[in-house]
Motif scaffolding. Structure first.
Motif, short mmCIF file in Angstrom:
data_model
loop_
_atom_site.label_atom_id
_atom_site.label_comp_id
_atom_site.label_asym_id
_atom_site.label_seq_id
_atom_site.Cartn_x
_atom_site.Cartn_y
_atom_site.Cartn_z
N PRO A 169 0.97 -1.31 0.49
CA PRO A 169 -0.14 0.39 -0.11
C PRO A 169 1.07 1.27 -0.53
CG PRO A 169 0.29 -0.76 2.32
CD PRO A 169 0.96 -2.03 1.48
N ASP A 170 0.50 2.10 -0.11
CA ASP A 170 0.95 3.66 -0.10
C ASP A 170 1.39 3.81 1.04
OD1 ASP A 170 1.18 4.31 -3.23
OD2 ASP A 170 -0.75 3.96 -2.92
N LEU A 171 0.66 3.50 2.31
CA LEU A 171 0.62 4.23 3.69
C LEU A 171 -0.95 3.16 4.02
CD1 LEU A 171 -0.11 7.47 5.01
CD2 LEU A 171 -1.60 6.27 6.31
N ILE A 172 0.07 2.83 6.15
CA ILE A 172 -1.09 1.79 6.65
C ILE A 172 -1.17 2.94 8.03
CG2 ILE A 172 0.03 0.21 7.95
CD1 ILE A 172 2.18 -1.01 6.34
N LEU A 173 -2.53 2.62 7.95
CA LEU A 173 -2.67 3.12 9.48
C LEU A 173 -2.46 1.61 10.40
CD1 LEU A 173 -5.78 5.13 8.27
CD2 LEU A 173 -4.06 5.77 9.09
N MET A 174 -2.21 1.83 11.19
CA MET A 174 -1.59 0.98 11.91
C MET A 174 -2.24 0.86 13.60
SD MET A 174 -0.45 -2.36 12.49
CE MET A 174 0.95 -2.51 10.76
N ASP A 175 -3.65 0.32 13.95
CA ASP A 175 -4.22 0.69 15.66
C ASP A 175 -2.84 -0.10 16.27
OD1 ASP A 175 -5.29 0.45 17.99
OD2 ASP A 175 -6.51 -1.44 17.43
N LEU A 176 -2.77 -0.23 17.26
CA LEU A 176 -1.31 -0.49 18.39
C LEU A 176 -1.25 -1.59 19.14
CD1 LEU A 176 0.69 2.43 19.06
CD2 LEU A 176 1.04 0.78 17.34
N SER A 177 -3.00 -1.27 19.58
CA SER A 177 -3.53 -2.41 20.38
C SER A 177 -4.26 -3.69 19.85
CB SER A 177 -4.05 -2.11 21.08
OG SER A 177 -3.64 -0.87 22.43
N LEU A 178 -3.36 -4.18 18.85
CA LEU A 178 -4.14 -5.82 18.07
C LEU A 178 -4.04 -7.40 18.52
CD1 LEU A 178 -2.91 -4.54 15.48
CD2 LEU A 178 -4.90 -4.17 15.29
N PRO A 179 -5.12 -7.82 17.85
CA PRO A 179 -4.47 -9.64 18.84
C PRO A 179 -4.00 -9.76 17.77
CG PRO A 179 -6.54 -9.02 17.55
CD PRO A 179 -5.96 -7.58 17.94
N VAL A 180 -3.03 -10.61 17.93
CA VAL A 180 -2.45 -12.01 17.59
C VAL A 180 -0.60 -11.27 17.46
CG1 VAL A 180 -1.03 -13.21 15.36
CG2 VAL A 180 -4.39 -12.91 15.83
N LEU A 181 -0.19 -10.05 16.60
CA LEU A 181 0.82 -9.43 16.71
C LEU A 181 0.03 -7.74 17.15
CD1 LEU A 181 4.08 -9.53 16.00
CD2 LEU A 181 3.20 -9.31 13.79
N ASP A 182 1.09 -7.11 18.22
CA ASP A 182 0.42 -6.09 18.09
C ASP A 182 1.47 -4.62 17.61
OD1 ASP A 182 3.15 -4.93 19.04
OD2 ASP A 182 3.00 -5.92 21.65
N GLY A 183 0.47 -3.87 17.14
CA GLY A 183 1.03 -2.57 16.42
C GLY A 183 2.12 -2.13 16.30
N TRP A 184 3.21 -2.52 17.10
CA TRP A 184 4.12 -1.93 17.86
C TRP A 184 5.50 -3.04 17.05
CZ3 TRP A 184 1.67 -1.99 22.22
CH2 TRP A 184 1.03 -0.24 22.39
N ASP A 185 5.47 -4.20 17.12
CA ASP A 185 6.28 -5.37 16.39
C ASP A 185 5.64 -5.54 14.92
OD1 ASP A 185 7.51 -6.25 19.42
OD2 ASP A 185 5.75 -7.66 19.66
N ALA A 186 4.35 -5.37 14.55
CA ALA A 186 3.68 -5.76 13.18
C ALA A 186 4.77 -3.92 12.03
CB ALA A 186 1.92 -5.13 12.83
N THR A 187 4.55 -2.96 13.29
CA THR A 187 5.48 -1.82 12.75
C THR A 187 6.78 -1.90 12.78
OG1 THR A 187 4.41 -0.27 13.19
CG2 THR A 187 6.68 0.32 12.48
N ARG A 188 7.32 -3.10 13.33
CA ARG A 188 9.47 -3.12 13.26
C ARG A 188 8.94 -4.36 12.63
NH1 ARG A 188 8.07 -3.46 19.06
NH2 ARG A 188 8.77 -2.18 20.16
N GLN A 189 7.97 -5.14 12.07
CA GLN A 189 8.61 -6.04 11.39
C GLN A 189 8.65 -5.01 9.68
OE1 GLN A 189 6.79 -9.59 11.31
NE2 GLN A 189 6.58 -10.07 13.14
N LEU A 190 7.88 -4.40 9.84
CA LEU A 190 7.02 -3.70 7.96
C LEU A 190 8.52 -2.51 8.17
CD1 LEU A 190 3.50 -3.65 8.32
CD2 LEU A 190 4.86 -4.61 7.08
N LYS A 191 8.51 -2.49 9.04
CA LYS A 191 10.23 -1.30 9.09
C LYS A 191 11.61 -2.56 8.59
CE LYS A 191 8.15 2.21 9.07
NZ LYS A 191 7.70 3.26 7.83
N ALA A 192 11.08 -3.56 8.63
CA ALA A 192 13.06 -3.84 8.78
C ALA A 192 12.97 -5.28 7.48
CB ALA A 192 13.09 -5.38 9.54
#
Length: 122
Positions: A46-69
């Protein structure tokens, strides 16, 4: 048409945001947890991501870290969305790799300005 990935587990927030984004002419992809968000971002780019931080399975902080890596997604702007409004929450989100931060309940005009800024739109 610009593509926005909305990663949000709350159905009411998802519905409201996706409808408003579509009315503004954005294509909206929806993920309901952090892991699904990571997969959708890698598949859809996508061109941009709107990321909730309090998420099930994998929280938004860890999801963001994975995407930025990940080389194919590290350039995608991520705006954190959270009900946590403390200054430390903003700092934690930015430290995880988020490009911006906004609080819930979402103030539509403020969020729209941030979207346009990160998408380089007028």
């Amino acid at each position: 048409m610009r593509k926005i990935l909305l990663v949000e587990d709350n159905e009411m927030n998802r519905d409201m945001l996706s409808r408003r984004l579509m009315r503004k002419g954005y294509e909206v992809i929806i993920a309901v947890d952090g892991q699904e968000g990571v997969e959708a971002a890698k598949n859809e780019l996508p061109d941009l991501i709107l990321m909730d931080l309090s998420l099930p399975v994998l929280d938004g902080w860890d999801a963001t870290r994975q995407l930025k890596a990940f080389p194919q997604t590290k350039h995608i702007p991520i705006i954190a969305l959270t009900a946590h409004a403390m200054a430390s929450d903003r700092e934690t989100a930015l430290a995880a790799g988020c490009d911006d931060f906004d609080t819930k309940p979402v103030e539509w005009s403020r969020l729209l300005e941030k979207l346009q800024h990160h998408l380089k739109e007028e």
